[in-house]
Write a protein that holds these residues in place. Structure first.
Motif, mmCIF file in Angstrom:
data_model
loop_
_atom_site.group_PDB
_atom_site.id
_atom_site.type_symbol
_atom_site.label_atom_id
_atom_site.label_comp_id
_atom_site.label_asym_id
_atom_site.label_seq_id
_atom_site.Cartn_x
_atom_site.Cartn_y
_atom_site.Cartn_z
ATOM 1 N N LEU A 1 -11.287 20.028 -39.559
ATOM 2 C CA LEU A 1 -10.541 19.574 -38.390
ATOM 3 C C LEU A 1 -9.340 20.482 -38.184
ATOM 4 O O LEU A 1 -8.433 20.541 -39.022
ATOM 5 N N GLY A 2 -9.324 21.209 -37.071
ATOM 6 C CA GLY A 2 -8.215 22.098 -36.755
ATOM 7 C C GLY A 2 -8.561 23.545 -36.981
ATOM 8 O O GLY A 2 -8.917 23.950 -38.089
ATOM 9 N N LYS B 1 5.940 25.093 -44.860
ATOM 10 C CA LYS B 1 5.093 25.092 -43.668
ATOM 11 C C LYS B 1 5.056 26.483 -43.044
ATOM 12 O O LYS B 1 5.711 26.760 -42.033
ATOM 13 N N VAL B 2 4.298 27.362 -43.680
ATOM 14 C CA VAL B 2 4.146 28.734 -43.171
ATOM 15 C C VAL B 2 2.681 29.140 -43.201
ATOM 16 O O VAL B 2 1.900 28.672 -44.045
ATOM 17 N N GLY C 1 -2.264 23.315 -45.280
ATOM 18 C CA GLY C 1 -1.469 23.819 -44.164
ATOM 19 C C GLY C 1 -0.326 22.878 -43.816
ATOM 20 O O GLY C 1 0.100 22.040 -44.614
ATOM 21 N N ASP C 2 0.173 23.024 -42.595
ATOM 22 C CA ASP C 2 1.374 22.289 -42.174
ATOM 23 C C ASP C 2 1.216 20.776 -42.255
ATOM 24 O O ASP C 2 2.208 20.052 -42.370
ATOM 25 N N ALA D 1 -0.594 28.583 -45.780
ATOM 26 C CA ALA D 1 -1.848 27.968 -45.307
ATOM 27 C C ALA D 1 -3.036 28.857 -45.664
ATOM 28 O O ALA D 1 -4.091 28.363 -46.093
ATOM 29 N N ALA E 1 7.237 28.109 -28.843
ATOM 30 C CA ALA E 1 6.854 28.550 -30.185
ATOM 31 C C ALA E 1 5.408 28.163 -30.482
ATOM 32 O O ALA E 1 4.665 28.925 -31.087
ATOM 33 N N TYR F 1 -4.678 10.491 -36.598
ATOM 34 C CA TYR F 1 -6.085 10.089 -36.469
ATOM 35 C C TYR F 1 -6.619 9.442 -37.748
ATOM 36 O O TYR F 1 -7.745 8.979 -37.788
ATOM 37 N N GLY G 1 -7.470 26.232 -40.953
ATOM 38 C CA GLY G 1 -8.854 25.846 -40.650
ATOM 39 C C GLY G 1 -9.787 27.026 -40.473
ATOM 40 O O GLY G 1 -10.921 27.010 -40.969
ATOM 41 N N ASN H 1 0.287 31.832 -33.133
ATOM 42 C CA ASN H 1 1.605 31.435 -32.620
ATOM 43 C C ASN H 1 2.764 32.178 -33.281
ATOM 44 O O ASN H 1 3.891 32.136 -32.791
ATOM 45 N N VAL H 2 2.478 32.883 -34.388
ATOM 46 C CA VAL H 2 3.520 33.708 -35.014
ATOM 47 C C VAL H 2 4.086 34.708 -33.987
ATOM 48 O O VAL H 2 5.260 35.073 -34.049
ATOM 49 N N GLU I 1 -11.896 21.667 -32.839
ATOM 50 C CA GLU I 1 -10.617 22.197 -32.356
ATOM 51 C C GLU I 1 -10.513 21.955 -30.834
ATOM 52 O O GLU I 1 -11.406 22.370 -30.097
ATOM 53 N N PRO I 2 -9.445 21.309 -30.375
ATOM 54 C CA PRO I 2 -9.338 21.037 -28.934
ATOM 55 C C PRO I 2 -9.105 22.278 -28.076
ATOM 56 O O PRO I 2 -9.472 22.291 -26.900
ATOM 57 N N LYS I 3 -8.525 23.321 -28.669
ATOM 58 C CA LYS I 3 -8.231 24.517 -27.861
ATOM 59 C C LYS I 3 -9.485 25.401 -27.773
ATOM 60 O O LYS I 3 -10.315 25.399 -28.678
HETATM 61 C C1 LIG Z 1 7.396 30.906 -33.533
HETATM 62 C C2 LIG Z 1 6.812 30.749 -34.910
HETATM 63 C C3 LIG Z 1 6.744 31.843 -35.738
HETATM 64 C C4 LIG Z 1 6.198 31.709 -37.024
HETATM 65 N N1 LIG Z 1 6.137 32.822 -37.812
HETATM 66 C C5 LIG Z 1 5.552 32.721 -39.025
HETATM 67 C C6 LIG Z 1 5.418 33.880 -39.848
HETATM 68 O O1 LIG Z 1 5.829 34.985 -39.486
HETATM 69 N N2 LIG Z 1 4.794 33.748 -41.052
HETATM 70 C C7 LIG Z 1 4.310 32.544 -41.480
HETATM 71 O O2 LIG Z 1 3.746 32.490 -42.580
HETATM 72 N N3 LIG Z 1 4.427 31.422 -40.729
HETATM 73 C C8 LIG Z 1 5.035 31.475 -39.516
HETATM 74 N N4 LIG Z 1 5.152 30.356 -38.742
HETATM 75 C C9 LIG Z 1 4.619 29.058 -39.233
HETATM 76 C C10 LIG Z 1 3.126 28.939 -38.935
HETATM 77 O O3 LIG Z 1 2.889 29.116 -37.555
HETATM 78 C C11 LIG Z 1 2.558 27.602 -39.392
HETATM 79 O O4 LIG Z 1 2.871 27.384 -40.734
HETATM 80 C C12 LIG Z 1 1.055 27.588 -39.170
HETATM 81 O O5 LIG Z 1 0.788 27.449 -37.809
HETATM 82 C C13 LIG Z 1 0.359 26.483 -39.954
HETATM 83 O O6 LIG Z 1 -1.025 26.650 -39.823
HETATM 84 P P1 LIG Z 1 -2.002 25.376 -39.811
HETATM 85 O O7 LIG Z 1 -3.381 25.926 -39.671
HETATM 86 O O8 LIG Z 1 -1.676 24.472 -40.920
HETATM 87 O O9 LIG Z 1 -1.622 24.570 -38.484
HETATM 88 P P2 LIG Z 1 -1.623 24.991 -36.954
HETATM 89 O O10 LIG Z 1 -1.437 26.442 -36.793
HETATM 90 O O11 LIG Z 1 -0.670 24.047 -36.314
HETATM 91 O O12 LIG Z 1 -3.101 24.676 -36.476
HETATM 92 C C14 LIG Z 1 -3.583 23.362 -36.362
HETATM 93 C C15 LIG Z 1 -4.718 23.331 -35.377
HETATM 94 O O13 LIG Z 1 -5.244 21.993 -35.360
HETATM 95 C C16 LIG Z 1 -5.551 21.638 -34.033
HETATM 96 N N5 LIG Z 1 -5.525 20.170 -33.915
HETATM 97 C C17 LIG Z 1 -4.439 19.372 -33.722
HETATM 98 N N6 LIG Z 1 -4.833 18.075 -33.664
HETATM 99 C C18 LIG Z 1 -6.169 18.060 -33.823
HETATM 100 C C19 LIG Z 1 -7.145 17.020 -33.844
HETATM 101 N N7 LIG Z 1 -6.812 15.720 -33.707
HETATM 102 N N8 LIG Z 1 -8.441 17.372 -34.048
HETATM 103 C C20 LIG Z 1 -8.795 18.676 -34.207
HETATM 104 N N9 LIG Z 1 -7.907 19.702 -34.184
HETATM 105 C C21 LIG Z 1 -6.616 19.395 -33.988
HETATM 106 C C22 LIG Z 1 -4.475 22.335 -33.205
HETATM 107 O O14 LIG Z 1 -4.894 22.514 -31.859
HETATM 108 C C23 LIG Z 1 -4.301 23.656 -33.961
HETATM 109 O O15 LIG Z 1 -5.124 24.669 -33.438
HETATM 110 C C24 LIG Z 1 5.714 30.455 -37.459
HETATM 111 C C25 LIG Z 1 5.791 29.338 -36.624
HETATM 112 C C26 LIG Z 1 6.329 29.465 -35.356
HETATM 113 C C27 LIG Z 1 6.392 28.254 -34.475
#
Ligand SMILES: Cc1cc2nc3c(=O)[nH]c(=O)nc-3n(C[C@H](O)[C@H](O)[C@H](O)COP(=O)(O)OP(=O)(O)OC[C@H]3O[C@@H](n4cnc5c(N)ncnc54)[C@H](O)[C@@H]3O)c2cc1C
Length: 383
Positions: free
Chosen positions: A14-15, A285-286, A277-278, A290, A112, A244, A20, A45-46, A37-39
């Protein structure tokens, strides 16, 4: 949860964020992977703040999922209700999962992170905000953490004469477990660019306009400093996405929304449900963390699959916390950072090489099987 099917077990991820996509791709050869993934595209997003000031970057950071999996599939939908072995999607479709991976990450205020599911709409939204920002002479950033610092640097790199003010209740920039020398260096570079940094005092009241919307306003900090600006951005507010969870999994959701995991990244009390992950309690939370957690989760699921009926007796790998390190660009050519293995701060040239110039886009384009797109003319130089 039922016994995993011996032939090719199902793994529902999921995600499709940083966590993911890495787990899904790693297990594509041993399992029937379904990535929900909804998108319609992975969002890197970095680099989202770079794309705000220079929309030529938009095609480089929205990367379609089509080339991610060879065997498995990506379902564009949202998990609405999730119990240990069963996922109900927003469309009503139900998925059975031998192994379930919770990687739904976190939300963060635009720009962001994106809150729009269709790439075409997300691009349009960023272009609109870019135009509003371009027309604003004075910008207020509420929050002086990594996002606020980066956004100030991005704005100043493109529009050096814009007035940029940052406000934070904290006594220093960046926050987190980082060295005071790093924070001082970032403050020094921001001051050199003419960014006004107001620390140690919150705003008396939020601006009357919506973040990212044009409109002049004046606000005051509790310490009494007035700031007049034409646009503002909210640079704080990471919220884990775990609403959820239901049934036997609901109890793993902590009061702050994070999902409690064990060192093996299994959800507390579950053998075949993992979170990373986050959204999880695993680490900072980076995206880097993840990615490292994805290696552990994928390795553990693979080990369980390969052990088959003997799975109960095997020892799974444990995730090791990452020591504090960070790279903070201030525009394509500036910034600083710290590494766990060095006393020295990263100089701007190193920050530019590691992240500032290419924002690490190519490694994600490669993972998703998308040909690396050239930046639009006038875009920042390549590293
Ligand atoms: C501006 C910015 C700059 C950053 N720069 C860095 C960097 O340089 N280095 C670094 O290590 N980290 C950086 N980070 C942090 C990093 O972006 C996060 O730690 C990272 O996004 C976490 O990854 P993730 O896969 O856990 O979650 P996410 O990237 O949040 O991905 C989660 C996914 O799950 C999907 N989702 C949500 N709800 C549901 C659902 N109900 N069912 C199915 N899918 C769902 C979302 O659409 C999304 O695509 C930055 C963050 C920001 C905002």
């Amino acid at each position: 949860m039922s016994e995993p099917s011996p032939a090719r077990p199902s793994v529902v991820v999921l995600g499709g964020g940083y966590a993911g996509i890495n787990v899904a791709k790693s297990l594509d050869d041993v399992a029937d992977v379904v990535l929900v993934e909804p998108k319609d595209a992975f969002v890197h997003n970095v680099a989202a703040l770079r794309a705000l000031v220079d929309p030529g970057w938009l095609p480089r950071i929205y990367l379609p999922y089509g080339g991610l999996l060879s065997h498995g599939r990506v379902v564009q939908d949202r998990a609405a209700k999730v119990d240990a072995g069963r996922v109900t999607l927003a469309s009503g479709e139900e998925l059975a999962a031998d192994y379930l991976v919770l990687a739904t990450g976190s939300s963060y205020p635009f720009p962001a992170k994106s809150d729009v599911d269709r790439t075409v709409d997300a691009h349009e939204k960023t272009l609109g905000t870019h135009a509003a920002l371009a027309a604003a002479a004075r910008v207020l950033l509420v929050g002086a953490g990594a996002v606020g610092v980066e956004l100030a640097g991005e704005i100043k790199a493109v529009w050096p004469s814009k007035q940029v003010t940052m406000v934070d209740v904290a006594d220093d920039v960046l926050g987190g477990p980082f060295r005071p020398e790093l924070k001082a260096e970032l403050r020094r570079q921001l001051a050199g660019l003419g960014v006004q940094v107001l620390l140690g005092s919150p705003l008396v009241a939020a601006p009357p306009t919506e973040p990212g919307e044009p409109g002049a306003f004046t606000v005051q900090t509790q310490a009494g400093t007035e700031v007049t600006a034409d646009i503002w951005f909210r640079c704080y507010g990471v919220i884990p996405v775990s609403d959820y969870l239901a049934g036997g999994l609901a109890g793993a959701r902590g009061a702050d929304g994070h999902i409690e995991v064990t060192p093996t990244l299994q959800v507390a009390g579950q053998d075949r449900v993992f979170a990373l992950g986050d959204v999880s309690t695993a680490d900072r939370k980076v995206a880097g963390a993840a990615g490292r957690q994805a290696v552990v989760v994928a390795g553990n699921i693979r080990a369980l699959i390969e052990a088959g009926p003997d799975a109960a007796g095997i020892a799974l790998a444990e995730y090791e916390l990452s020591p504090p390190g960070i790279v903070v660009p201030i525009g394509p050519e500036g910034g600083s950072g710290q590494r766990p293995d060095s006393e020295d701060l990263l100089p701007p040239e190193m920050v530019a090489q590691l992240k500032g110039r290419d924002m690490m886009v190519d490694r994600f384009a490669e993972l998703l099987g998308v040909p690396a797109a050239a930046p639009a003319p006038g875009g920042p130089p390549e590293g």
